[in-house]
Design an enzyme around this catalytic site. Sequence first.
Site, PDB file in Angstrom:
ATOM      1  N   THR A  97       0.883  -1.436   0.375  1.00 54.37           N
ATOM      2  CA  THR A  97      -0.098   0.345  -0.016  1.00 54.37           C
ATOM      3  C   THR A  97       0.680   1.013  -0.222  1.00 54.37           C
ATOM      4  OG1 THR A  97      -1.100  -1.380   1.261  1.00 54.37           O
ATOM      5  CG2 THR A  97      -1.358   1.636   1.328  1.00 54.37           C
ATOM      6  N   LYS A 172      -7.415   1.467  -2.796  1.00 52.67           N
ATOM      7  CA  LYS A 172      -7.250   1.113  -1.644  1.00 52.67           C
ATOM      8  C   LYS A 172      -7.325   1.710  -0.719  1.00 52.67           C
ATOM      9  CE  LYS A 172      -5.724  -1.494   1.779  1.00 52.67           C
ATOM     10  NZ  LYS A 172      -4.199  -1.928   1.493  1.00 52.67           N
ATOM     11  N   LYS A 240      -0.307   4.954   8.502  1.00 55.29           N
ATOM     12  CA  LYS A 240       0.796   5.769   7.056  1.00 55.29           C
ATOM     13  C   LYS A 240      -0.222   5.417   6.181  1.00 55.29           C
ATOM     14  CE  LYS A 240       1.736   1.901   4.938  1.00 55.29           C
ATOM     15  NZ  LYS A 240       1.578   1.753   3.615  1.00 55.29           N
TER      16      LYS A 240
END
Length: 291
Positions: A97, A172, A240
């Site tokens: 990701t 995502k 994150k």
Amino acid sequence: MANVAFLGLGVMGYPMAGHLVAKGHQVTVYNRSESKAKAWVAEHGGGWGATPRAAAEAADFVMACVGNDDDLRSICLGPDGAFAGMKPGAVFVDHTTVSAQVTRELAAVAADQGKGFVDAPVSGGQAGAVNGVLSVMCGGPEADYARAEPVIAAYARICRRLGDSGAGQLAKMMNQICIAGLVQGLAEALAFGQKAGLDGEAVVEVISQGAAGSWQMANRHKTMLADSFDFGFAVDWMRKDLGICLATADEIGASLPITALIDQFYKDVQLMGGGRNDTSSLIRRLSTGPK
């Protein structure tokens, strides 16, 4: 069956690479700590490379699952990077990701070198990786995706191409935005029930069968009620990911007020010492504290 390199053997990559072997692919792995790579080979067979380049040299497909933008650049670029070892026509599949920006940057480099690139972040957590039932969101050229999809199928419940390079990463981000809201809502409901004196397990048994039901409710309510969070997808990783979402929202002019607020709630959990706890530990901000 394909000759595959897998770079990054963390909680996700280790079982994902194992599923490739189980499906009959020839797999060579690379991990920053060689001991993890050697342990994987002892368990699954195959081989390991001392550098990303060494692991990628004979591969038709190079899969990666590392930490962040900088980690991805470090395994792709430079004299020891995977791109230096990949043969023309090989396809790099990134399950990390990361930002759509670094995806497009690396996809352009790969294309200039005659190599394919598919961004393919995953959802389903460690359990999804172990059980081989991940949801995989992909971006990149149609031809590259068509070649890679049968290999990705080794650990996917569903795999779809959603657009050009970067589309998988953008999807995502949508996934993480949804999860953040669901976890916070579940945390608030369970904490409310505790304050009201209700049996949370009994209530969830009922409401999970109605419109409130979700994967988070089904899989996380028991551990949230038990104040147990030493597993799963870490708060540090979620922050994150949400940072990527918020930065991208600024770039494209999207508004994410709830996501920004929940990101700050996760910061509170970090300050409480829960950075490595599962994301469901959001409830700790609302409950009476550890039991």
